[in-house]
Write a protein that holds these residues in place. Sequence first.
Motif, PDB file in Angstrom:
ATOM      1  N   MET A  89      13.765 -15.495  -8.874  1.00 21.09           N
ATOM      2  CA  MET A  89      14.090 -14.222  -7.915  1.00 21.09           C
ATOM      3  C   MET A  89      13.929 -12.997  -9.198  1.00 21.09           C
ATOM      4  SD  MET A  89      17.447 -14.908  -5.836  1.00 21.09           S
ATOM      5  CE  MET A  89      17.075 -13.156  -4.790  1.00 21.09           C
ATOM      6  N   LYS A  90      13.271 -13.264 -10.147  1.00 23.26           N
ATOM      7  CA  LYS A  90      12.913 -12.471 -11.198  1.00 23.26           C
ATOM      8  C   LYS A  90      12.163 -11.098 -10.617  1.00 23.26           C
ATOM      9  CE  LYS A  90      11.066 -11.398 -15.815  1.00 23.26           C
ATOM     10  NZ  LYS A  90      12.638 -10.922 -16.425  1.00 23.26           N
ATOM     11  N   GLY A  91      12.530  -9.795 -10.750  1.00 25.30           N
ATOM     12  CA  GLY A  91      11.833  -8.624 -10.133  1.00 25.30           C
ATOM     13  C   GLY A  91      12.378  -8.372  -8.775  1.00 25.30           C
ATOM     14  N   GLY A 149      15.308  -2.328 -10.219  1.00 22.10           N
ATOM     15  CA  GLY A 149      15.761  -0.742  -9.899  1.00 22.10           C
ATOM     16  C   GLY A 149      17.130  -0.424 -10.350  1.00 22.10           C
ATOM     17  N   HIS A 150      17.244   0.972 -10.238  1.00 24.70           N
ATOM     18  CA  HIS A 150      18.622   1.553 -10.488  1.00 24.70           C
ATOM     19  C   HIS A 150      18.703   2.388  -9.082  1.00 24.70           C
ATOM     20  CE1 HIS A 150      22.220   3.292 -12.476  1.00 24.70           C
ATOM     21  NE2 HIS A 150      21.721   4.369 -12.087  1.00 24.70           N
ATOM     22  N   ARG A 151      20.093   2.190  -8.450  1.00 26.07           N
ATOM     23  CA  ARG A 151      20.273   2.784  -7.229  1.00 26.07           C
ATOM     24  C   ARG A 151      21.828   3.227  -6.941  1.00 26.07           C
ATOM     25  NH1 ARG A 151      18.827  -2.135  -6.209  1.00 26.07           N
ATOM     26  NH2 ARG A 151      16.584  -1.297  -6.556  1.00 26.07           N
ATOM     27  N   ASP A 152      22.160   4.031  -6.117  1.00 27.89           N
ATOM     28  CA  ASP A 152      23.523   4.313  -5.759  1.00 27.89           C
ATOM     29  C   ASP A 152      24.084   2.948  -4.944  1.00 27.89           C
ATOM     30  OD1 ASP A 152      23.536   6.879  -6.855  1.00 27.89           O
ATOM     31  OD2 ASP A 152      23.070   7.529  -4.662  1.00 27.89           O
ATOM     32  N   TRP A 153      25.398   2.704  -5.112  1.00 25.95           N
ATOM     33  CA  TRP A 153      26.123   1.667  -4.395  1.00 25.95           C
ATOM     34  C   TRP A 153      27.248   2.223  -3.848  1.00 25.95           C
ATOM     35  CZ3 TRP A 153      23.642  -2.531  -2.885  1.00 25.95           C
ATOM     36  CH2 TRP A 153      24.148  -3.382  -2.697  1.00 25.95           C
ATOM     37  N   ASP A 154      28.020   1.317  -3.141  1.00 32.76           N
ATOM     38  CA  ASP A 154      29.318   1.675  -2.431  1.00 32.76           C
ATOM     39  C   ASP A 154      30.567   0.961  -2.841  1.00 32.76           C
ATOM     40  OD1 ASP A 154      28.665  -0.529  -1.203  1.00 32.76           O
ATOM     41  OD2 ASP A 154      29.087   0.010   0.937  1.00 32.76           O
ATOM     42  N   LEU A 155      30.444   0.137  -3.954  1.00 34.62           N
ATOM     43  CA  LEU A 155      31.581  -0.570  -4.321  1.00 34.62           C
ATOM     44  C   LEU A 155      32.685   0.182  -4.903  1.00 34.62           C
ATOM     45  CD1 LEU A 155      32.797  -3.051  -4.866  1.00 34.62           C
ATOM     46  CD2 LEU A 155      31.807  -3.327  -6.738  1.00 34.62           C
ATOM     47  N   ALA A 156      32.612   1.350  -5.463  1.00 30.88           N
ATOM     48  CA  ALA A 156      33.600   2.221  -5.905  1.00 30.88           C
ATOM     49  C   ALA A 156      32.826   3.598  -5.959  1.00 30.88           C
ATOM     50  CB  ALA A 156      34.071   1.858  -7.336  1.00 30.88           C
ATOM     51  N   PRO A 157      33.807   4.945  -6.088  1.00 35.35           N
ATOM     52  CA  PRO A 157      33.313   6.183  -6.145  1.00 35.35           C
ATOM     53  C   PRO A 157      32.294   6.304  -7.419  1.00 35.35           C
ATOM     54  CG  PRO A 157      35.664   6.033  -5.751  1.00 35.35           C
ATOM     55  CD  PRO A 157      35.474   4.837  -5.991  1.00 35.35           C
ATOM     56  N   GLY A 192      17.931  -5.641 -13.276  1.00 38.79           N
ATOM     57  CA  GLY A 192      16.737  -5.633 -14.047  1.00 38.79           C
ATOM     58  C   GLY A 192      16.875  -6.728 -15.242  1.00 38.79           C
ATOM     59  N   THR A 193      16.024  -6.668 -16.214  1.00 37.21           N
ATOM     60  CA  THR A 193      16.128  -8.185 -17.035  1.00 37.21           C
ATOM     61  C   THR A 193      17.007  -7.546 -18.317  1.00 37.21           C
ATOM     62  OG1 THR A 193      13.791  -8.584 -16.328  1.00 37.21           O
ATOM     63  CG2 THR A 193      14.416  -9.321 -18.496  1.00 37.21           C
ATOM     64  N   VAL A 226      19.402  -3.318 -20.176  1.00 36.28           N
ATOM     65  CA  VAL A 226      18.834  -3.803 -19.015  1.00 36.28           C
ATOM     66  C   VAL A 226      17.802  -3.006 -18.696  1.00 36.28           C
ATOM     67  CG1 VAL A 226      19.122  -4.378 -16.324  1.00 36.28           C
ATOM     68  CG2 VAL A 226      21.167  -4.806 -18.164  1.00 36.28           C
ATOM     69  N   THR A 227      16.490  -3.454 -18.404  1.00 32.32           N
ATOM     70  CA  THR A 227      15.241  -2.818 -18.470  1.00 32.32           C
ATOM     71  C   THR A 227      14.576  -3.301 -16.917  1.00 32.32           C
ATOM     72  OG1 THR A 227      13.907  -4.516 -19.395  1.00 32.32           O
ATOM     73  CG2 THR A 227      14.754  -2.752 -20.752  1.00 32.32           C
ATOM     74  N   TYR A 228      14.441  -2.262 -16.267  1.00 30.62           N
ATOM     75  CA  TYR A 228      13.606  -2.089 -14.993  1.00 30.62           C
ATOM     76  C   TYR A 228      12.335  -1.210 -14.941  1.00 30.62           C
ATOM     77  CZ  TYR A 228      16.618   1.882 -14.365  1.00 30.62           C
ATOM     78  OH  TYR A 228      17.356   3.019 -14.956  1.00 30.62           O
ATOM     79  N   HIS A 229      11.716  -1.505 -14.075  1.00 26.36           N
ATOM     80  CA  HIS A 229      10.374  -0.738 -13.784  1.00 26.36           C
ATOM     81  C   HIS A 229      10.836   0.994 -13.862  1.00 26.36           C
ATOM     82  CE1 HIS A 229       6.197   0.698 -12.964  1.00 26.36           C
ATOM     83  NE2 HIS A 229       6.686   1.211 -12.119  1.00 26.36           N
ATOM     84  N   GLY A 230      10.499   1.528 -14.888  1.00 29.69           N
ATOM     85  CA  GLY A 230      10.692   2.983 -14.965  1.00 29.69           C
ATOM     86  C   GLY A 230      11.934   3.392 -15.551  1.00 29.69           C
ATOM     87  N   GLY A 231      12.669   2.497 -16.100  1.00 28.82           N
ATOM     88  CA  GLY A 231      14.129   2.913 -16.787  1.00 28.82           C
ATOM     89  C   GLY A 231      14.825   1.866 -17.563  1.00 28.82           C
ATOM     90  N   THR A 232      15.854   2.073 -17.876  1.00 24.39           N
ATOM     91  CA  THR A 232      16.734   1.370 -18.918  1.00 24.39           C
ATOM     92  C   THR A 232      18.239   1.802 -18.936  1.00 24.39           C
ATOM     93  OG1 THR A 232      15.154   0.632 -20.559  1.00 24.39           O
ATOM     94  CG2 THR A 232      17.399   0.399 -21.075  1.00 24.39           C
ATOM     95  N   GLN A 233      18.865   0.899 -18.945  1.00 21.81           N
ATOM     96  CA  GLN A 233      20.227   1.339 -18.574  1.00 21.81           C
ATOM     97  C   GLN A 233      21.289   0.349 -19.816  1.00 21.81           C
ATOM     98  OE1 GLN A 233      21.704   3.518 -16.499  1.00 21.81           O
ATOM     99  NE2 GLN A 233      19.969   4.101 -15.482  1.00 21.81           N
ATOM    100  N   ILE A 234      22.356   0.831 -20.275  1.00 20.34           N
ATOM    101  CA  ILE A 234      23.203   0.100 -21.275  1.00 20.34           C
ATOM    102  C   ILE A 234      24.306  -0.152 -20.441  1.00 20.34           C
ATOM    103  CG2 ILE A 234      24.476   0.020 -23.305  1.00 20.34           C
ATOM    104  CD1 ILE A 234      21.341   0.134 -23.570  1.00 20.34           C
TER     105      ILE A 234
END
Length: 199
Positions: free
Chosen positions: A103-105, A109-117, A124-125, A139-147
């Motif tokens: 299921m890699k890929g 991406g990175h998006r809003d979610w509704d688990l908590a405010p 990502g990978t 964590v890297t994904y197409h177009g960005g990185t998050q720590i």
Amino acid sequence: MRASHLAVAALTGLLAWRFDAAAATTIHRARGSILSVSPQQIVVSSLTGDSRTFAITPQTRYATERKLALSAIQPGSYIGSAAIPGGNGTLTALEVTVFPPSMKGAGEGHRDWDLAPHSSMTNGTVGALKQANGDVLTVTYHGGTQIIVVPPGTPIVAPGPGNYDALQPGMKVIVFPSPKDPKVADRIAYGEDGLTPPQ
């Protein structure tokens, strides 16, 4: 080999709900315990104490989740993580789902979610991984990185295909309504061995 391919295709289809960026802000998921379930409908008590009823159809799909150890997250793992803003531009994980390599890929991406405010979902990978008091993931994904900081005790899970027959009153579930009809269950996720789906 064919059976393996079919299992991968089924799992990918079952879990497509997790990666729908548009649905993330438009579909109101029901998280809670099953009050009653039949082949025609499921009634779920929500975290706020009320209940919601959804029709079950032949098109309703099911997914399981099982608990993993923190050590299951490794460099190169493909993950999804619901998180909230942390300090210094990082995110603090509310949960981490470790996906099979097939299921890699998916839904990258990175998006809003509704688990908590102010929560988000990042798929990502895992690149750099610092193991300290918990894990710090790059964590890297197409177009960005998050720590993403994963505190001790954060739920870590792995997904799998499920079935209607496993559903029982009292079981913790997430019901994802159909985009076409909010009163119809499009997908139902439940945990194995009493696990609460953490997403």
